[in-house]
Every structure is written in C-alpha cells, then in structure tokens.
Scaffold this motif. Structure first.
Motif, PDB file in Angstrom:
ATOM      1  N   ASN A 165       0.809  -1.220   0.000  1.00 25.72           N
ATOM      2  CA  ASN A 165       0.000   0.000   0.000  1.00 25.72           C
ATOM      3  C   ASN A 165       0.842   1.269   0.000  1.00 25.72           C
ATOM      4  OD1 ASN A 165       0.922  -0.073   2.621  1.00 25.72           O
ATOM      5  ND2 ASN A 165      -1.096   0.072   3.570  1.00 25.72           N
ATOM      6  N   ASP A 166       2.174   1.129  -0.003  1.00 28.37           N
ATOM      7  CA  ASP A 166       3.037   2.297  -0.191  1.00 28.37           C
ATOM      8  C   ASP A 166       3.843   2.195  -1.480  1.00 28.37           C
ATOM      9  OD1 ASP A 166       4.676   0.227   0.538  1.00 28.37           O
ATOM     10  OD2 ASP A 166       5.925   1.411   1.899  1.00 28.37           O
ATOM     11  N   GLY A 167       3.468   1.250  -2.364  1.00 23.50           N
ATOM     12  CA  GLY A 167       4.235   1.025  -3.579  1.00 23.50           C
ATOM     13  C   GLY A 167       3.699   1.721  -4.806  1.00 23.50           C
ATOM     14  N   MET A 168       2.621   2.506  -4.641  1.00 24.17           N
ATOM     15  CA  MET A 168       2.015   3.156  -5.800  1.00 24.17           C
ATOM     16  C   MET A 168       1.381   4.468  -5.368  1.00 24.17           C
ATOM     17  SD  MET A 168      -1.032   1.725  -8.320  1.00 24.17           S
ATOM     18  CE  MET A 168       0.025   0.478  -9.044  1.00 24.17           C
ATOM     19  N   ARG A 206      -0.421   8.232  -2.097  1.00 25.78           N
ATOM     20  CA  ARG A 206      -0.163   6.804  -1.955  1.00 25.78           C
ATOM     21  C   ARG A 206      -1.448   6.058  -1.598  1.00 25.78           C
ATOM     22  NH1 ARG A 206       5.037   5.470  -2.415  1.00 25.78           N
ATOM     23  NH2 ARG A 206       6.578   7.120  -2.109  1.00 25.78           N
ATOM     24  N   LEU A 207      -1.434   4.763  -1.855  1.00 18.90           N
ATOM     25  CA  LEU A 207      -2.635   3.954  -1.666  1.00 18.90           C
ATOM     26  C   LEU A 207      -3.102   3.965  -0.216  1.00 18.90           C
ATOM     27  CD1 LEU A 207      -1.798   0.848  -3.908  1.00 18.90           C
ATOM     28  CD2 LEU A 207      -3.192   2.845  -4.489  1.00 18.90           C
ATOM     29  N   TYR A 225     -10.870   4.427  -4.598  1.00 21.28           N
ATOM     30  CA  TYR A 225     -11.558   5.700  -4.801  1.00 21.28           C
ATOM     31  C   TYR A 225     -10.581   6.842  -4.524  1.00 21.28           C
ATOM     32  CZ  TYR A 225     -16.236   3.534  -4.830  1.00 21.28           C
ATOM     33  OH  TYR A 225     -17.361   2.792  -5.135  1.00 21.28           O
ATOM     34  N   VAL A 226     -10.499   7.792  -5.439  1.00 24.95           N
ATOM     35  CA  VAL A 226      -9.731   9.017  -5.228  1.00 24.95           C
ATOM     36  C   VAL A 226     -10.731  10.161  -5.190  1.00 24.95           C
ATOM     37  CG1 VAL A 226      -7.856  10.495  -6.044  1.00 24.95           C
ATOM     38  CG2 VAL A 226      -7.793   8.024  -6.507  1.00 24.95           C
ATOM     39  N   TRP A 227     -11.109  10.583  -3.987  1.00 24.26           N
ATOM     40  CA  TRP A 227     -12.055  11.691  -3.827  1.00 24.26           C
ATOM     41  C   TRP A 227     -11.276  12.994  -3.951  1.00 24.26           C
ATOM     42  CZ3 TRP A 227     -17.029  10.538  -4.066  1.00 24.26           C
ATOM     43  CH2 TRP A 227     -17.439   9.242  -3.723  1.00 24.26           C
ATOM     44  N   LEU A 228     -11.565  13.758  -4.987  1.00 24.55           N
ATOM     45  CA  LEU A 228     -10.759  14.935  -5.286  1.00 24.55           C
ATOM     46  C   LEU A 228     -10.804  15.978  -4.182  1.00 24.55           C
ATOM     47  CD1 LEU A 228     -10.744  13.508  -8.041  1.00 24.55           C
ATOM     48  CD2 LEU A 228     -10.903  15.762  -9.120  1.00 24.55           C
ATOM     49  N   ASP A 229     -11.924  16.120  -3.527  1.00 25.10           N
ATOM     50  CA  ASP A 229     -12.027  17.135  -2.480  1.00 25.10           C
ATOM     51  C   ASP A 229     -11.204  16.780  -1.247  1.00 25.10           C
ATOM     52  OD1 ASP A 229     -13.689  18.617  -4.070  1.00 25.10           O
ATOM     53  OD2 ASP A 229     -15.544  17.988  -3.096  1.00 25.10           O
ATOM     54  N   ASP A 230     -10.738  15.527  -1.147  1.00 30.87           N
ATOM     55  CA  ASP A 230      -9.942  15.108   0.000  1.00 30.87           C
ATOM     56  C   ASP A 230      -8.450  15.168  -0.259  1.00 30.87           C
ATOM     57  OD1 ASP A 230     -12.219  14.573   1.495  1.00 30.87           O
ATOM     58  OD2 ASP A 230     -12.367  12.522   0.754  1.00 30.87           O
ATOM     59  N   LEU A 231      -8.049  15.518  -1.486  1.00 35.18           N
ATOM     60  CA  LEU A 231      -6.629  15.576  -1.801  1.00 35.18           C
ATOM     61  C   LEU A 231      -5.975  16.757  -1.093  1.00 35.18           C
ATOM     62  CD1 LEU A 231      -6.710  14.765  -5.613  1.00 35.18           C
ATOM     63  CD2 LEU A 231      -6.232  13.209  -3.717  1.00 35.18           C
ATOM     64  N   TYR A 244      -2.664   9.670 -13.521  1.00 40.72           N
ATOM     65  CA  TYR A 244      -1.660   8.628 -13.737  1.00 40.72           C
ATOM     66  C   TYR A 244      -1.432   7.806 -12.477  1.00 40.72           C
ATOM     67  CZ  TYR A 244       1.660  12.077 -11.732  1.00 40.72           C
ATOM     68  OH  TYR A 244       2.289  12.999 -10.936  1.00 40.72           O
ATOM     69  N   LEU A 245      -0.953   6.571 -12.687  1.00 36.52           N
ATOM     70  CA  LEU A 245      -0.528   5.670 -11.628  1.00 36.52           C
ATOM     71  C   LEU A 245       0.986   5.543 -11.728  1.00 36.52           C
ATOM     72  CD1 LEU A 245      -3.562   4.930 -12.280  1.00 36.52           C
ATOM     73  CD2 LEU A 245      -3.046   2.646 -11.387  1.00 36.52           C
ATOM     74  N   LYS A 246       1.679   5.844 -10.649  1.00 39.24           N
ATOM     75  CA  LYS A 246       3.141   5.795 -10.646  1.00 39.24           C
ATOM     76  C   LYS A 246       3.602   4.722  -9.656  1.00 39.24           C
ATOM     77  CE  LYS A 246       5.630   9.614 -10.531  1.00 39.24           C
ATOM     78  NZ  LYS A 246       6.312  10.829 -10.019  1.00 39.24           N
ATOM     79  N   THR A 247       4.551   3.901 -10.081  1.00 37.60           N
ATOM     80  CA  THR A 247       5.027   2.809  -9.237  1.00 37.60           C
ATOM     81  C   THR A 247       6.537   2.853  -9.094  1.00 37.60           C
ATOM     82  OG1 THR A 247       5.254   1.338 -11.127  1.00 37.60           O
ATOM     83  CG2 THR A 247       3.147   1.302  -9.976  1.00 37.60           C
TER      84      THR A 247
END
Length: 268
Positions: A165-168, A206-207, A225-231, A244-247
């Motif tokens: 869960n910290d690899g992406m 991160r995940l 889920y990526v809730w934009l208002d929580d970023l 994008y997904l970065k690994t």
C-alpha cells in the motif's frame, strides 16, 4: 535414706540433659547455609506483552463518506453520481495512454487477470519508476470541470503478486486553459511554489492515504476511490485533463487495472 536417694536420682537426670544440649554457636553439619528466599531476590526485567496487530478488514467501500446536502447515506450519495467510463474492456473514445512512460510492457487486452468483463490492462514497469498515464485527447470533445468531478474509481490487482500500500501513487492533473491534456501546459500554479520546483504540481497520493490499510493480496482486486475534495495541497484548476498511476519497480513489479471511471456530480 529414701530422700537422699531421690535427690541423687534427680541430680543425675539434670546433669545428663545438660550434657546433650548444643551450644547456640554450633551449626549442625549436613545442613545448607541459610540464604535469602528466591522471592526476595531482584527479579529479571519482564518482557512486555505486545498484542498481535489487529487485522483490519480490507476496504470494500470508499474510505471517505460523501454526504449529500440532504444528509443522505453513503450508498445513496454514490448512486446519485453519474458514471463516465475511461476503461471497460477498452479505452473510451477521447482517452489515450500514449503519454505513459518507463514501462516494460503495456497491454489493454489482457485476459488472465480480469475484474469484470473480458479484458483488463496489464502493466510492467521497466525502470525505478513506471507511469501509466491516462489523458484526454485534444479532439475528444470531453470537458471535465473540476467542480463537477467527485472522484476517480478503479480496480487494482497484482495478479499472483501482492501490491504494497506504499508502492504506488495516483495523481489527478488539470488545466486552467484547455479541457484536454497538453505536455507543456503551465496554466496551473500552486501558491508559494517556485516555478522551477522538481516536486510534482499535482499531489501524488499513496494507496494507504486512499483507505487501503494493507497490501493487496495475490489474486485480490481492490476498488480504489480518489475523492478529489480530500486531496491535500491540490492547486486550483478548471478542467481535469488526466490522471496517472506511478510505481516503484522494486515494490510493484507488475499490476492490473480494470473498470476505470469518473464519478460526476449532476450539473446545477
């Protein structure tokens, strides 16, 4: 005569008893030297009991509960959002992955590991960092306004290998000038950020900050889920133009993506 005899017998008895009495300074042989009882000795430091880690259930619902103005439930709030597909067995019209980078292999029609449907995306990073980049093309006619986009939703798996869960990280990018992605778009800025900063302008989350509280186990699909208002530290911008997904290849050597879509609020 009898009195004298009785006195003599008593004297003999007394003297015999005194002859068997031990001196107070005499210690009988064969007995151990007295010592302090064990429970008075200094005890060794006890190892503290450490309880085993709690096995938190794998998240099956969004980590953040969206709340409607009427105070509706999470399920009703999500069901009220419109779904805009990006990938369901194929890329939707107007989307591209040609801007992906540092990948050893990439296929959109992988059939061995699939969440729903017939196909899923298979990715193998080739370098220390691999980027799977989804972007809106200039001729798409798609216009995703930031104030109307609620979340990005996708399914993620490592196939027969786990995903830490910290690899992406996942990042959503945007523009203040055009509703599609441009490689040299500098219309968005972050207050207090110098223009030549090497840090990413849009937050890379991160995940584990997206509610994934453990690694994705082999053979398992996680709904992200990526809730934009929580970023955190997200700059202000008008249009969502991609994500994008970065690994890191030492943590995630391969992964699979399926059922990618946006959750959109109704237009006012």
């Amino acid at each position: 005569m009898h009195v004298r005899l009785a006195i003599l017998l008593c004297l003999i008895v007394v003297l015999a008893g005194c002859g068997r009495r031990l001196s107070v300074d005499t210690v009988p042989t064969g007995f151990p030297t007295p010592t302090v009882a064990p429970f008075f000795l200094e005890r060794p430091t006890a190892t503290p009991f450490i309880p085993p880690p709690t096995r938190t259930p794998f998240p099956t619902r969004p980590p953040v509960t969206p709340v409607t103005e009427a105070g509706g439930s999470q399920a009703s709030a999500i069901s009220s959002l419109q779904v805009l597909p990006v990938y369901r067995d194929a890329l939707s019209t107007g989307w591209s992955i040609t801007n992906s980078a540092l990948l050893g292999s990439l296929t959109l029609t992988q059939t061995n590991v699939v969440a729903l449907g017939q196909y899923a995306i298979a990715v193998t990073p080739s370098e220390s960092t691999g980027i799977l980049f989804f972007t809106i093309t200039p001729d798409s006619g798609i216009e995703l306004r930031r104030d109307q986009v609620a979340a990005l939703r996708l399914r993620l798996s490592g196939g027969d290998t786990p995903i830490a869960n910290d690899g992406m990280t996942i990042s959503v990018v945007g523009s203040n000038r055009v509703p599609y992605w441009e490689p040299n778009d500098n219309s968005v800025s972050l207050e207090g950020r110098v223009t030549d900063s090497t840090e990413p302008l849009f937050p890379e989350t991160r995940l584990y900050f997206l509610g994934l509280n453990r690694a994705i186990a082999p053979g398992e699909w996680a709904e992200i889920y990526v809730w934009l208002d929580d970023l955190i530290y997200e700059p202000e911008y008008t249009y969502v133009t991609g994500f994008y997904l970065k690994t890191s290849s030492d943590l995630v050597t391969k992964y699979y993506v399926d059922q990618v879509e946006w959750l959109i609020r109704d237009q006012p």
